[in-house]
Design a protein around this motif. Structure first.
Motif, PDB file in Angstrom:
ATOM      1  N   PHE A 198       0.844  -1.201   0.000  1.00 56.82           N
ATOM      2  CA  PHE A 198       0.000   0.000   0.000  1.00 56.82           C
ATOM      3  C   PHE A 198       0.878   1.248   0.000  1.00 56.82           C
ATOM      4  O   PHE A 198       1.743   1.413   0.874  1.00 56.82           O
ATOM      5  CB  PHE A 198      -0.916   0.008   1.212  1.00 56.82           C
ATOM      6  CG  PHE A 198      -1.929   1.126   1.188  1.00 56.82           C
ATOM      7  CD1 PHE A 198      -3.036   1.068   0.359  1.00 56.82           C
ATOM      8  CD2 PHE A 198      -1.765   2.250   1.993  1.00 56.82           C
ATOM      9  CE1 PHE A 198      -3.972   2.092   0.325  1.00 56.82           C
ATOM     10  CE2 PHE A 198      -2.695   3.281   1.970  1.00 56.82           C
ATOM     11  CZ  PHE A 198      -3.795   3.199   1.133  1.00 56.82           C
TER      12      PHE A 198
ATOM     13  N   TYR B 158      -3.443   6.911  -3.994  1.00 55.26           N
ATOM     14  CA  TYR B 158      -3.030   5.632  -3.415  1.00 55.26           C
ATOM     15  C   TYR B 158      -2.747   4.623  -4.515  1.00 55.26           C
ATOM     16  O   TYR B 158      -3.197   4.754  -5.659  1.00 55.26           O
ATOM     17  CB  TYR B 158      -4.116   5.093  -2.470  1.00 55.26           C
ATOM     18  CG  TYR B 158      -5.230   4.363  -3.174  1.00 55.26           C
ATOM     19  CD1 TYR B 158      -5.194   2.979  -3.327  1.00 55.26           C
ATOM     20  CD2 TYR B 158      -6.312   5.053  -3.729  1.00 55.26           C
ATOM     21  CE1 TYR B 158      -6.207   2.295  -3.996  1.00 55.26           C
ATOM     22  CE2 TYR B 158      -7.318   4.388  -4.394  1.00 55.26           C
ATOM     23  CZ  TYR B 158      -7.263   3.004  -4.527  1.00 55.26           C
ATOM     24  OH  TYR B 158      -8.258   2.342  -5.198  1.00 55.26           O
TER      25      TYR B 158
ATOM     26  N   TYR C  93      -2.308   0.150  -4.631  1.00 54.90           N
ATOM     27  CA  TYR C  93      -2.357  -1.078  -3.834  1.00 54.90           C
ATOM     28  C   TYR C  93      -2.456  -2.277  -4.762  1.00 54.90           C
ATOM     29  O   TYR C  93      -3.232  -2.278  -5.721  1.00 54.90           O
ATOM     30  CB  TYR C  93      -3.552  -1.052  -2.892  1.00 54.90           C
ATOM     31  CG  TYR C  93      -3.719  -2.301  -2.057  1.00 54.90           C
ATOM     32  CD1 TYR C  93      -2.759  -2.671  -1.121  1.00 54.90           C
ATOM     33  CD2 TYR C  93      -4.842  -3.111  -2.210  1.00 54.90           C
ATOM     34  CE1 TYR C  93      -2.903  -3.819  -0.354  1.00 54.90           C
ATOM     35  CE2 TYR C  93      -5.005  -4.262  -1.444  1.00 54.90           C
ATOM     36  CZ  TYR C  93      -4.023  -4.613  -0.521  1.00 54.90           C
ATOM     37  OH  TYR C  93      -4.178  -5.751   0.237  1.00 54.90           O
TER      38      TYR C  93
END
Length: 694
Positions: free
Chosen positions: A193, A222, A224
């Motif tokens: 992450f 982000y 991930y």
């Protein structure tokens, strides 16, 4: 005339040392550059058959633009006019377009997602993008690829944000008239992450009277990777702008009049706007060889401002919210070929409210036809969907071909919240035959458009190639063009605007130089205009042809010359009159035939870079009759950046170093004559930035 010849000679000399937007030391460096604007996934710039330019993160940091115009206008084909504060009018292979649908000629995006819904654009919407912290800005000149539809007529601008990951950065910048800007970036990683928070805040009192602004932007990003092999990345961008707006100054050469140039005849004017975008991109490679990419997103935009340019100065409050989905599937085929199939879908709900608080001032006709109270109050539900396909094939003999096709459907469901017709909000008729503002009855409208794309390229040698492209761009009418009517027009019977584009390009280079030479011809039909009776009609056909020259050459180990120069002609092509004058064959107003940008970069030390930028704007007509014109201008900007140590940088930018008196935009109206957005005098900005070493 002497200046014209000098500028043209320098431009032609620079053409054969050119590259798209920034210097590259060799062919391998070009092949390492990745772009996403064409197919929405990273691909090497050298593999893309498109008129695409980009501004890298390094170049954006050196420019440190106080307005995105300062960065975008370094690229070929781009001529953004800066209005007051953070406002602007866009031009890419086009005149500087104005009016309700002008913004519909350009698709402006962040992370491949349009900043606004296709039917609800705004001419200033570029200030909704987080350009201050971008990792790069990509510009497609001319109609976009099959991955983009309505509004990708004259061009596409895509702002790409940095990759999430470990980062700690802070910068502070100060300048004249209370200018203060702060940027911060904080990124962390934890296993699979990664995340990154970007924040920007700017405050300026403004050069003209009562023209300051406060602006805040933030992005959280982000990345991930799941245990099952799904790649997820996305984020949130929020922007807020509170601006006191200065309008045009009026009078011939008012931009050079010390008593007028910093005045503001509309001290009450303002613009408040907020935008939010949330998106997640989900991608996965399947065992079958297909790569799938799915991007759901949410968008919201709200804007309130005084229309100080209209009699009565009514207030407009507009907003829209969208839920959208971008889907694409990619597969490598036998024979060095790739196939992409996809579908875009979006549902939007928009609202517009226009009210007037104070009585109209002026002639008895204006007073009698523009009442106090609500003028418009309507909602529009819009549904957009578009399947598309793109095929690309490379051959070992140096040929490659790109084929694209897109079909797009746009449906509007309009709901009038007031009494239909040309009355006051209480139903009482206005004098002189009716009110100026006309509210159509509830209705639905739909538009469908095909958009084919064909590109062919041949590798002449290892360093040089020739390209040919044929594309079709389009845009559906904007909601305001359909439902914000005036006078006797109760129904706007409009067709989609269409543009046929033909391009021929030659590009290449050597170990220390790059060039790109592109010629284009574009015919645009069904352009929507607002005639002298304020009726919206498909009454204008225009032709656009030009030559774009761009690139770089390393003169020495420490000196690099960059250039982008444009020679263009934009004309009215059908039987039209303006002000009682036939304008067929005339130049479209605010369409300079020559403009460009030349930069000399000097690196006296490994940790110091400086540049001297020359911005040349040629003369242009300020009205369709071609009876009034602006003489053009030349600006010089000086920038320097010093990396004191791996963590600390200091930069100094001096804009308009010769203190040229000029107009950012010149215009002419029947009632007011010459009017201008005034260019700012010499000014300096000092910044300090700190970053934690990796």
């Amino acid at each position: 005339m002497t200046r014209k010849l000098l500028v043209s000679a320098i431009a032609m000399a620079t053409a054969f040392t050119a590259h798209q937007g920034a210097a590259q030391s060799n062919q391998e460096a070009v092949e390492e550059i990745l772009v996403t604007a064409v197919s929405r996934r990273p691909e090497e710039l050298a593999d893309v058959n498109a008129s695409i330019s980009l501004l890298s993160e390094e170049e954006l940091r050196l420019i440190s633009a106080t307005h995105y115009q300062e960065a975008l206008n370094r690229l070929p084909g781009v001529n953004v006019n800066r209005n007051n504060g953070q406002e602007s009018l866009m031009s890419i292979r086009s005149p500087v377009l104005t009016g309700a649908g002008a913004c519909g000629s350009f698709l402006l995006a962040e992370e491949g997602i349009p900043l606004r819904s296709a039917g609800f654009c705004n001419v200033n919407e570029m200030f909704d993008a987080h350009t201050e912290n971008a990792s790069r800005i990509e510009v497609i000149r001319g109609p976009g690829s099959a991955f983009y539809g309505s509004n990708a007529v004259h061009g596409v601008v895509n702002v790409v944000l940095p990759e999430p990951g470990e980062r700690v950065e802070l910068s502070l910048e100060t300048g004249p008239r209370g200018f203060l800007r702060a940027n911060a970036g904080l990124g962390v990683e934890s296993g699979n992450f990664k995340q990154l928070l970007l924040i920007n805040t700017t405050n300026e009192e403004g050069w003209a009277d009562d023209s300051g602004y406060d602006q805040q932007k933030g992005s959280w990003l982000y990345d991930y990777t799941t245990a099952g092999g799904f790649q997820l990345n996305g984020g949130v961008t929020f922007t807020n702008l509170n601006q006191e707006t200065a309008g045009y100054v009026e009078g011939y050469r008012a931009y050079a009049d010390d008593d007028l140039k910093d005045s503001n005849s509309n001290p009450e004017a303002y613009r408040d706007t907020q935008s939010t975008r949330v998106w997640t991109r989900i991608s996965r490679e399947l065992d079958s060889g297909w790569e799938l990419m799915l991007t759901p997103y949410f968008r919201e935009a709200n804007m309130t401002f005084i229309q100080h340019f209209l009699p009565g100065a009514p207030v407009e409050d507009n907003e829209h919210r969208s839920l959208g989905l971008q889907f694409a599937a990619y597969r490598d085929l036998a024979g060095d070929a790739t196939l992409a199939l996809g579908l875009d879908a979006e549902s939007t709900t928009g609202r517009l409210l226009q009210t007037q608080e104070n009585p109209t001032q002026g002639s008895p006709f204006l007073v009698g036809t523009i009442p106090v109270g609500k003028h418009y109050d309507y909602e529009v539900d819009a549904t957009q969907y578009a399947p598309f396909a793109q095929y690309q094939r490379f051959w070992e003999n140096g040929w490659d071909i790109t084929l694209g096709l897109r079909y797009e459907s746009m449906e509007y469901d309009y709901d009038n919240q007031m009494i239909a017709g040309r009355t006051m909000e209480n139903g009482v008729p206005c004098g002189f035959g009716g009110c100026r503002y006309n509210r159509p009855a509830d209705r639905s409208d739909d538009f469908g458009n095909w958009s084919p794309k064909v590109g062919v390229r041949y590798q002449l040698t290892d360093e040089h190639n020739i390209q040919a492209r044929m594309k079709k761009g389009f845009r559906a009418p904007q909601a305001t063009e359909l439902y914000r009517l005036q006078n006797e027009q109760s129904v706007a019977d409009l067709d989609s605007v269409e543009l046929d584009s033909y391009e021929l390009a030659l590009e290449g280079g050597g170990d220390n130089w790059r060039y790109a030479l592109t010629g284009y011809l574009m015919d645009k039909q069904n352009e929507i205009i607002n005639d002298s009776a304020r009726v919206n009609l498909n009454d204008s056909d225009t032709r656009h042809r030009g030559l774009e020259l761009s690139g770089s050459v390393d003169l020495t180990e420490s000196l690099t010359l960059l250039g982008a120069y444009n020679i263009a002609r934009h004309t009215y092509e059908n039987d039209l009159e303006s002000g009682g004058v036939a304008i067929e064959g005339n130049d479209v107003d605010t369409a300079p035939r020559r403009f460009g940008n030349f930069i000399l970069q000097w690196r006296p030390l490994n940790d110091v870079v400086t540049e001297l930028e020359w911005v040349n704007m040629g003369e242009y007509y300020s009205n369709p009759e071609n009876l009034n014109e602006y003489e053009g201008h030349d600006l010089f900007n000086l920038r320097a950046r010093w990396q004191i140590n791996p963590s600390l940088n200091v930069a100094l930018n001096i804009m308009n170093v010769t203190d040229e008196e000029y107009a950012e935009r010149a215009d002419w109206t029947t009632f007011g004559g010459d009017r201008y957005f005034v260019g700012e005098p010499v000014r300096a900005f000092l910044s300090v930035s700190w970053a934690m070493p990796n």
